[in-house]
Design a protein around this motif. Structure first.
Motif, PDB file in Angstrom:
ATOM      1  N   LEU A  14       0.832  -1.204   0.000  1.00  0.00           N
ATOM      2  CA  LEU A  14       0.000   0.000   0.000  1.00  0.00           C
ATOM      3  C   LEU A  14       0.867   1.255   0.000  1.00  0.00           C
ATOM      4  CD1 LEU A  14      -2.781  -1.166   2.461  1.00  0.00           C
ATOM      5  CD2 LEU A  14      -2.915  -0.969  -0.024  1.00  0.00           C
ATOM      6  N   ARG A  15       2.068   1.158   0.524  1.00  0.00           N
ATOM      7  CA  ARG A  15       3.013   2.281   0.459  1.00  0.00           C
ATOM      8  C   ARG A  15       3.365   2.583  -0.997  1.00  0.00           C
ATOM      9  NH1 ARG A  15       7.855   1.483   4.182  1.00  0.00           N
ATOM     10  NH2 ARG A  15       6.189   1.769   5.687  1.00  0.00           N
ATOM     11  N   HIS A  16       3.491   1.530  -1.808  1.00  0.00           N
ATOM     12  CA  HIS A  16       3.752   1.726  -3.237  1.00  0.00           C
ATOM     13  C   HIS A  16       2.576   2.432  -3.914  1.00  0.00           C
ATOM     14  CE1 HIS A  16       6.553  -1.888  -2.731  1.00  0.00           C
ATOM     15  NE2 HIS A  16       7.328  -0.854  -3.019  1.00  0.00           N
ATOM     16  N   VAL A  17       1.358   2.091  -3.503  1.00  0.00           N
ATOM     17  CA  VAL A  17       0.167   2.767  -4.041  1.00  0.00           C
ATOM     18  C   VAL A  17       0.256   4.258  -3.740  1.00  0.00           C
ATOM     19  CG1 VAL A  17      -2.353   2.966  -3.838  1.00  0.00           C
ATOM     20  CG2 VAL A  17      -1.298   0.706  -3.860  1.00  0.00           C
ATOM     21  N   ALA A  18       0.644   4.582  -2.503  1.00  0.00           N
ATOM     22  CA  ALA A  18       0.759   5.991  -2.114  1.00  0.00           C
ATOM     23  C   ALA A  18       1.866   6.699  -2.890  1.00  0.00           C
ATOM     24  CB  ALA A  18       1.022   6.094  -0.610  1.00  0.00           C
ATOM     25  N   LEU A  22       1.052   9.751  -5.377  1.00  0.00           N
ATOM     26  CA  LEU A  22       1.597  11.074  -5.060  1.00  0.00           C
ATOM     27  C   LEU A  22       2.373  11.629  -6.246  1.00  0.00           C
ATOM     28  CD1 LEU A  22       1.682  13.086  -2.747  1.00  0.00           C
ATOM     29  CD2 LEU A  22       3.786  12.045  -1.977  1.00  0.00           C
ATOM     30  N   ILE A  23       3.098  10.767  -6.956  1.00  0.00           N
ATOM     31  CA  ILE A  23       3.868  11.208  -8.116  1.00  0.00           C
ATOM     32  C   ILE A  23       2.993  11.350  -9.354  1.00  0.00           C
ATOM     33  CG2 ILE A  23       5.728  10.575  -9.724  1.00  0.00           C
ATOM     34  CD1 ILE A  23       7.076   9.137  -7.352  1.00  0.00           C
ATOM     35  N   GLY A  24       2.146  10.367  -9.606  1.00  0.00           N
ATOM     36  CA  GLY A  24       1.408  10.312 -10.860  1.00  0.00           C
ATOM     37  C   GLY A  24      -0.082  10.551 -10.755  1.00  0.00           C
ATOM     38  N   GLY A  25      -0.543  11.009  -9.604  1.00  0.00           N
ATOM     39  CA  GLY A  25      -1.967  11.240  -9.442  1.00  0.00           C
ATOM     40  C   GLY A  25      -2.722   9.931  -9.265  1.00  0.00           C
ATOM     41  N   PRO A  26      -4.040  10.002  -9.314  1.00  0.00           N
ATOM     42  CA  PRO A  26      -4.834   8.798  -9.074  1.00  0.00           C
ATOM     43  C   PRO A  26      -4.515   7.673 -10.049  1.00  0.00           C
ATOM     44  CG  PRO A  26      -6.265  10.706  -9.436  1.00  0.00           C
ATOM     45  CD  PRO A  26      -4.865  11.172  -9.563  1.00  0.00           C
ATOM     46  N   LEU A  27      -4.189   8.010 -11.274  1.00  0.00           N
ATOM     47  CA  LEU A  27      -3.896   6.979 -12.261  1.00  0.00           C
ATOM     48  C   LEU A  27      -2.728   6.098 -11.812  1.00  0.00           C
ATOM     49  CD1 LEU A  27      -4.580   5.743 -14.974  1.00  0.00           C
ATOM     50  CD2 LEU A  27      -3.060   7.418 -16.048  1.00  0.00           C
ATOM     51  N   GLY A  28      -1.687   6.690 -11.238  1.00  0.00           N
ATOM     52  CA  GLY A  28      -0.536   5.926 -10.775  1.00  0.00           C
ATOM     53  C   GLY A  28      -0.898   4.908  -9.707  1.00  0.00           C
ATOM     54  N   GLY A  29      -1.672   5.339  -8.731  1.00  0.00           N
ATOM     55  CA  GLY A  29      -2.092   4.425  -7.673  1.00  0.00           C
ATOM     56  C   GLY A  29      -2.980   3.311  -8.194  1.00  0.00           C
ATOM     57  N   PHE A  30      -3.881   3.660  -9.105  1.00  0.00           N
ATOM     58  CA  PHE A  30      -4.768   2.641  -9.665  1.00  0.00           C
ATOM     59  C   PHE A  30      -4.008   1.645 -10.540  1.00  0.00           C
ATOM     60  CE2 PHE A  30      -8.334   5.393  -8.447  1.00  0.00           C
ATOM     61  CZ  PHE A  30      -9.229   4.450  -7.998  1.00  0.00           C
ATOM     62  N   VAL A  31      -2.954   2.095 -11.211  1.00  0.00           N
ATOM     63  CA  VAL A  31      -2.137   1.162 -12.007  1.00  0.00           C
ATOM     64  C   VAL A  31      -1.468   0.144 -11.077  1.00  0.00           C
ATOM     65  CG1 VAL A  31      -0.056   0.970 -13.431  1.00  0.00           C
ATOM     66  CG2 VAL A  31      -1.774   2.682 -13.974  1.00  0.00           C
ATOM     67  N   ILE A  32      -0.950   0.593  -9.937  1.00  0.00           N
ATOM     68  CA  ILE A  32      -0.342  -0.323  -8.969  1.00  0.00           C
ATOM     69  C   ILE A  32      -1.384  -1.332  -8.478  1.00  0.00           C
ATOM     70  CG2 ILE A  32       0.678  -0.486  -6.656  1.00  0.00           C
ATOM     71  CD1 ILE A  32       2.687   0.653  -8.537  1.00  0.00           C
ATOM     72  N   LEU A  33      -2.573  -0.849  -8.141  1.00  0.00           N
ATOM     73  CA  LEU A  33      -3.633  -1.755  -7.700  1.00  0.00           C
ATOM     74  C   LEU A  33      -4.012  -2.741  -8.800  1.00  0.00           C
ATOM     75  CD1 LEU A  33      -5.951   0.709  -5.731  1.00  0.00           C
ATOM     76  CD2 LEU A  33      -4.476  -1.078  -4.772  1.00  0.00           C
ATOM     77  N   ALA A  34      -4.016  -2.268 -10.035  1.00  0.00           N
ATOM     78  CA  ALA A  34      -4.355  -3.146 -11.161  1.00  0.00           C
ATOM     79  C   ALA A  34      -3.302  -4.234 -11.353  1.00  0.00           C
ATOM     80  CB  ALA A  34      -4.507  -2.321 -12.442  1.00  0.00           C
ATOM     81  N   VAL A  82      -4.201   9.905   0.147  1.00  0.00           N
ATOM     82  CA  VAL A  82      -4.744   9.243   1.336  1.00  0.00           C
ATOM     83  C   VAL A  82      -6.002   8.450   0.975  1.00  0.00           C
ATOM     84  CG1 VAL A  82      -5.828   9.651   3.591  1.00  0.00           C
ATOM     85  CG2 VAL A  82      -3.741  10.884   2.960  1.00  0.00           C
ATOM     86  N   ALA A  83      -6.865   9.033   0.164  1.00  0.00           N
ATOM     87  CA  ALA A  83      -8.093   8.335  -0.242  1.00  0.00           C
ATOM     88  C   ALA A  83      -7.766   7.070  -1.037  1.00  0.00           C
ATOM     89  CB  ALA A  83      -8.975   9.267  -1.072  1.00  0.00           C
ATOM     90  N   LEU A  84      -6.799   7.156  -1.923  1.00  0.00           N
ATOM     91  CA  LEU A  84      -6.425   5.993  -2.728  1.00  0.00           C
ATOM     92  C   LEU A  84      -5.751   4.921  -1.873  1.00  0.00           C
ATOM     93  CD1 LEU A  84      -6.705   4.919  -5.509  1.00  0.00           C
ATOM     94  CD2 LEU A  84      -4.637   6.080  -6.160  1.00  0.00           C
TER      95      LEU A  84
END
Length: 135
Positions: A14-18, A22-34, A82-84
Motif C-alpha cells: 500500500l506504500r507503493h500505491v501511495a 503522489l507522483i502520478g496522481g490517481p492513475l498511478g495508484g490505480f495502475v499499482i492496484l491493477a 490518502v483516499a487511494l
C-alpha cells in the motif's frame, strides 16, 4: 503429468500505491492496484481499476479547473493519495498483509516511482487533450 511449478511473484504494498499516486496522481495508484489485482487474480479486474484511475484523474482535473487560482493543489494531491491508500487497503490490504507476513516478496519502490512518473506523463497528455477540446 508434471505439476505446474509454483511461481513466486512480488506484490506492491500500500506504500507503493501511495508513492505512485503522489507522483502520478490517481492513475498511478490505480495502475499499482491493477498490477496487484492481475497477479492475485482478484476483483475488481485490471481493466476496471485502470478505468477507475482514468475517471478519477479526469474528475481531479475538472476539480482543479473550477478551484480558485490561489488554491493549494498540494492539499488536493495529499487528500487524493490518502483516499487511494484507503481504497487500496479496503480492496487488497488483508491479502497483501498476509502475503508479506508469510514471507512474500515486495516489488521495488523504484518501479512504483517509475509507474508514478509514467502515469504523470499519461495524465498530462490526457489533461492537455481535454484542454484542447474545451474552449
Amino acid at each position: 503429468m508434471s505439476e505446474m511449478p509454483h511461481i513466486e511473484f512480488a506484490l506492491y504494498s500500500l506504500r507503493h500505491v501511495a508513492i505512485a499516486s503522489l507522483i502520478g496522481g490517481p492513475l498511478g495508484g490505480f495502475v499499482i492496484l491493477a498490477i496487484n489485482s492481475g497477479r492475485l487474480v482478484a476483483t475488481p479486474s485490471r481493466k476496471a481499476l485502470i478505468l477507475q484511475g482514468l475517471l478519477a484523474t479526469v474528475a481531479l482535473c475538472c476539480l482543479a479547473l473550477i478551484l480558485p487560482e490561489r488554491s493549494s493543489f498540494a492539499g488536493l494531491s495529499i487528500a487524493c493519495t490518502v483516499a487511494l491508500y484507503q481504497y487500496g487497503k479496503s480492496l487488497q490490504g488483508t491479502v497483501i498483509a498476509n502475503r508479506f507476513e508469510s514471507g512474500g516478496r515486495r516489488s521495488s519502490h523504484w518501479s512504483a516511482a517509475g509507474i508514478g512518473v509514467a502515469s504523470f506523463v499519461a495524465a498530462l497528455a490526457l489533461i492537455t487533450s481535454i484542454l484542447l477540446v474545451i474552449p
